[in-house]
Design a protein around this motif. Structure first.
Motif, PDB file in Angstrom:
ATOM      1  N   VAL A  50     -24.689  -5.052  43.396  1.00  0.00           N
ATOM      2  CA  VAL A  50     -24.264  -6.215  44.165  1.00  0.00           C
ATOM      3  C   VAL A  50     -22.760  -6.390  43.914  1.00  0.00           C
ATOM      4  CG1 VAL A  50     -24.452  -8.741  44.392  1.00  0.00           C
ATOM      5  CG2 VAL A  50     -26.510  -7.383  43.944  1.00  0.00           C
ATOM      6  N   ALA A  51     -21.982  -6.518  44.973  1.00  0.00           N
ATOM      7  CA  ALA A  51     -20.530  -6.744  44.857  1.00  0.00           C
ATOM      8  C   ALA A  51     -19.860  -5.725  43.931  1.00  0.00           C
ATOM      9  CB  ALA A  51     -20.250  -8.175  44.389  1.00  0.00           C
ATOM     10  N   GLY A  52     -20.287  -4.475  44.037  1.00  0.00           N
ATOM     11  CA  GLY A  52     -19.656  -3.406  43.270  1.00  0.00           C
ATOM     12  C   GLY A  52     -20.116  -3.305  41.830  1.00  0.00           C
ATOM     13  N   ILE A  53     -21.003  -4.216  41.418  1.00  0.00           N
ATOM     14  CA  ILE A  53     -21.482  -4.229  40.042  1.00  0.00           C
ATOM     15  C   ILE A  53     -22.922  -3.696  39.998  1.00  0.00           C
ATOM     16  CG2 ILE A  53     -22.038  -5.703  38.053  1.00  0.00           C
ATOM     17  CD1 ILE A  53     -19.780  -7.584  39.285  1.00  0.00           C
ATOM     18  N   SER A  90     -16.220  -8.531  48.759  1.00  0.00           N
ATOM     19  CA  SER A  90     -17.018  -8.938  47.583  1.00  0.00           C
ATOM     20  C   SER A  90     -16.714  -8.031  46.394  1.00  0.00           C
ATOM     21  CB  SER A  90     -18.515  -8.923  47.918  1.00  0.00           C
ATOM     22  OG  SER A  90     -19.014  -7.605  47.953  1.00  0.00           O
ATOM     23  N   GLN A  91     -16.521  -6.735  46.669  1.00  0.00           N
ATOM     24  CA  GLN A  91     -16.180  -5.805  45.588  1.00  0.00           C
ATOM     25  C   GLN A  91     -14.800  -6.106  45.013  1.00  0.00           C
ATOM     26  OE1 GLN A  91     -16.958  -1.568  46.233  1.00  0.00           O
ATOM     27  NE2 GLN A  91     -18.308  -2.100  47.929  1.00  0.00           N
ATOM     28  N   LEU A 102     -31.493   6.263  39.973  1.00  0.00           N
ATOM     29  CA  LEU A 102     -31.443   5.703  41.327  1.00  0.00           C
ATOM     30  C   LEU A 102     -30.409   4.580  41.388  1.00  0.00           C
ATOM     31  CD1 LEU A 102     -32.561   5.009  44.222  1.00  0.00           C
ATOM     32  CD2 LEU A 102     -34.308   3.644  43.086  1.00  0.00           C
ATOM     33  N   THR A 154     -26.187  -3.208  38.066  1.00  0.00           N
ATOM     34  CA  THR A 154     -26.934  -3.730  36.931  1.00  0.00           C
ATOM     35  C   THR A 154     -28.143  -2.842  36.680  1.00  0.00           C
ATOM     36  OG1 THR A 154     -26.263  -5.960  37.567  1.00  0.00           O
ATOM     37  CG2 THR A 154     -28.110  -5.780  36.023  1.00  0.00           C
ATOM     38  N   ALA A 171     -15.120  -9.385  42.967  1.00  0.00           N
ATOM     39  CA  ALA A 171     -15.905  -9.189  41.733  1.00  0.00           C
ATOM     40  C   ALA A 171     -15.109  -8.401  40.694  1.00  0.00           C
ATOM     41  CB  ALA A 171     -17.217  -8.483  42.050  1.00  0.00           C
ATOM     42  N   VAL A 211     -32.571   2.996  36.685  1.00  0.00           N
ATOM     43  CA  VAL A 211     -32.432   2.440  38.029  1.00  0.00           C
ATOM     44  C   VAL A 211     -31.367   1.343  37.984  1.00  0.00           C
ATOM     45  CG1 VAL A 211     -33.599   1.219  39.921  1.00  0.00           C
ATOM     46  CG2 VAL A 211     -34.852   2.930  38.598  1.00  0.00           C
ATOM     47  N   HIS A 214     -29.293  -1.628  40.267  1.00  0.00           N
ATOM     48  CA  HIS A 214     -29.204  -2.451  41.478  1.00  0.00           C
ATOM     49  C   HIS A 214     -27.754  -2.907  41.615  1.00  0.00           C
ATOM     50  CE1 HIS A 214     -30.154  -6.417  43.701  1.00  0.00           C
ATOM     51  NE2 HIS A 214     -30.126  -5.435  44.556  1.00  0.00           N
ATOM     52  N   THR A 244     -37.659  -7.710  37.769  1.00  0.00           N
ATOM     53  CA  THR A 244     -36.787  -8.142  36.681  1.00  0.00           C
ATOM     54  C   THR A 244     -36.946  -9.643  36.491  1.00  0.00           C
ATOM     55  OG1 THR A 244     -35.217  -6.417  37.294  1.00  0.00           O
ATOM     56  CG2 THR A 244     -34.393  -8.175  35.867  1.00  0.00           C
ATOM     57  N   ILE A 252     -31.671  -2.071  35.936  1.00  0.00           N
ATOM     58  CA  ILE A 252     -32.919  -2.832  35.968  1.00  0.00           C
ATOM     59  C   ILE A 252     -34.074  -2.015  35.381  1.00  0.00           C
ATOM     60  CG2 ILE A 252     -32.217  -4.336  37.873  1.00  0.00           C
ATOM     61  CD1 ILE A 252     -33.904  -2.629  39.762  1.00  0.00           C
ATOM     62  N   LYS A 253     -33.800  -0.744  35.088  1.00  0.00           N
ATOM     63  CA  LYS A 253     -34.786   0.101  34.380  1.00  0.00           C
ATOM     64  C   LYS A 253     -34.032   1.113  33.539  1.00  0.00           C
ATOM     65  CE  LYS A 253     -38.404   3.567  34.892  1.00  0.00           C
ATOM     66  NZ  LYS A 253     -39.202   4.384  35.817  1.00  0.00           N
ATOM     67  N   ILE A 287     -29.545   1.710  43.969  1.00  0.00           N
ATOM     68  CA  ILE A 287     -29.987   1.019  45.181  1.00  0.00           C
ATOM     69  C   ILE A 287     -29.149  -0.243  45.370  1.00  0.00           C
ATOM     70  CG2 ILE A 287     -31.860  -0.213  43.961  1.00  0.00           C
ATOM     71  CD1 ILE A 287     -33.535   0.124  46.575  1.00  0.00           C
ATOM     72  N   ILE A 314     -22.423 -14.994  44.385  1.00  0.00           N
ATOM     73  CA  ILE A 314     -22.868 -14.282  45.572  1.00  0.00           C
ATOM     74  C   ILE A 314     -24.388 -14.385  45.680  1.00  0.00           C
ATOM     75  CG2 ILE A 314     -22.961 -12.026  44.379  1.00  0.00           C
ATOM     76  CD1 ILE A 314     -21.943 -10.787  47.064  1.00  0.00           C
TER      77      ILE A 314
END
Lengths: 164, 164, 164
Positions: free
Chosen positions: B156-159, C142-143, B4, B161, C146, B152, B154, A161, B163-164, B6, C6
């Motif tokens: 982080v911190a429950g968010i 963190s969750q 996915l 995003t 956020a 797909v 990704h 990305t 990316i595909k 991840i 983060i």
């Protein structure tokens, strides 16, 4: 033009960096291999990488003097990888100052360069002092490179990305 | 449709994957639990997860034969999680070839599947050879899955995003 | 206004969080330093950070009672960092319930707050039980943060990408 591909272990950053390099080559791009320490496991990885590269790249091997080597290339160069090079520099007791200076020199070259770097700061802070030193150096260098790059890609699960 | 999710440990990927699965279910989605090894700590985590799922999912338990299990489901399935399954396969001495083959079979099924996977490659390369093997396998499998998924995310911190 | 920065170790999250805080200050922003345990290495890091801050921030030091301290500030506050604070709370045997309650109180304040947090869940699950406890706590917090923040930034190689 300078670009950085950063991502975790086996994130697919190298493959994507190589494809990016091929796309931006005028004729035939260079592959700068920085690996110095070779045991059976690493030799196996190198052999696998070489097969994947086939004859699409001109391979040059240099474990320490990156800027000198890159300055001789007449097409885009992918450096695989900066993390291994940091490791080599530390092993040869190069002071941090010299490591940073070499990166600055590299970033000031006119050559088109694609940097590949392991993102190693995503876990808990390790007990081991050398590991902490490596993570800190690697993080500072990734910031220095990204600041001077035209494009920065973060790779997760094989997907790069664009974050800059 | 295949997706996915991840992300790192406790990034919130499972919760978001479950919500995504519920949103894409025709009637009632399946929850494929891959956990095989249960100690007190894991039992506590399972109990917590079960409470969070309530009666919104049909739970099926299978630690090894994912494709066979998924093929019997008549609605979207969330697999929790692929990382645990890799762990199970290694424990039962399944060769890498067989692990990759099972993933390929799974990806060729017509079923809608939501994959959940730990992103484990973000730290320094560990000394432990088994840990390195696990990270490599996990990374290669994440790339294989992502390549075949329509979406797909990704986390982080429950968010999460896209990316595909 | 509340924001979260983060990222991994030496990802550049603190620098970017500080710049963000300066940009959103009415007059002079606050820098809440949470560091409690000081050895030679940490002392060196603190000194470096202080130099970087110069006189652009009003520095307050508090290792445990964050909400009480923040509520007294009359301008935006950057908290450096939540990860160190979690560490302090665990060291003082504060139960998880109390740690979560303090975060909830903090998030309910009217003050503008910029949170800085290490993303520690990107490696393999560690053998060490305390490390796992810290990773889980850090991930859940963190969750929580956020979810209540207006803006969340994920930092890689010095580049903070807005993910919320």
């Amino acid at each position: 033009m300078k670009a950085l591909f950063i991502g975790g272990i086996k994130s697919g950053k190298s493959k994507n960096a190589e494809e990016f390099t091929l796309m931006h080559a005028k004729t035939k791009p260079y592959y700068l291999a920085t690996t110095e320490f070779i045991d059976a496991e690493i030799a196996q990885r190198i052999e696998l990488h070489k097969k994947q590269r086939e004859d699409r790249f001109i391979t040059v091997e240099e474990s320490l003097e990156l800027s000198k080597t890159v300055s001789k290339c007449d097409d885009i160069v992918v450096i695989e990888c900066i993390s291994m090079w940091i490791n080599n520099m530390l092993f040869h007791n190069k002071p941090h100052k010299e490591i940073y200076a070499e990166i600055e020199t590299l970033l000031e070259l006119e050559n088109s360069i694609v940097f590949v770097l392991n993102d190693v700061g995503g876990g808990i802070i390790p007990d081991n002092k050398l590991a902490r030193e490596f993570i800190d150096l690697s993080g500072i260098i990734s910031q220095k490179i990204a600041a001077k790059c035209d494009k920065v890609f973060h790779t997760v699960a094989g997907i790069s990305t664009k974050i800059k």
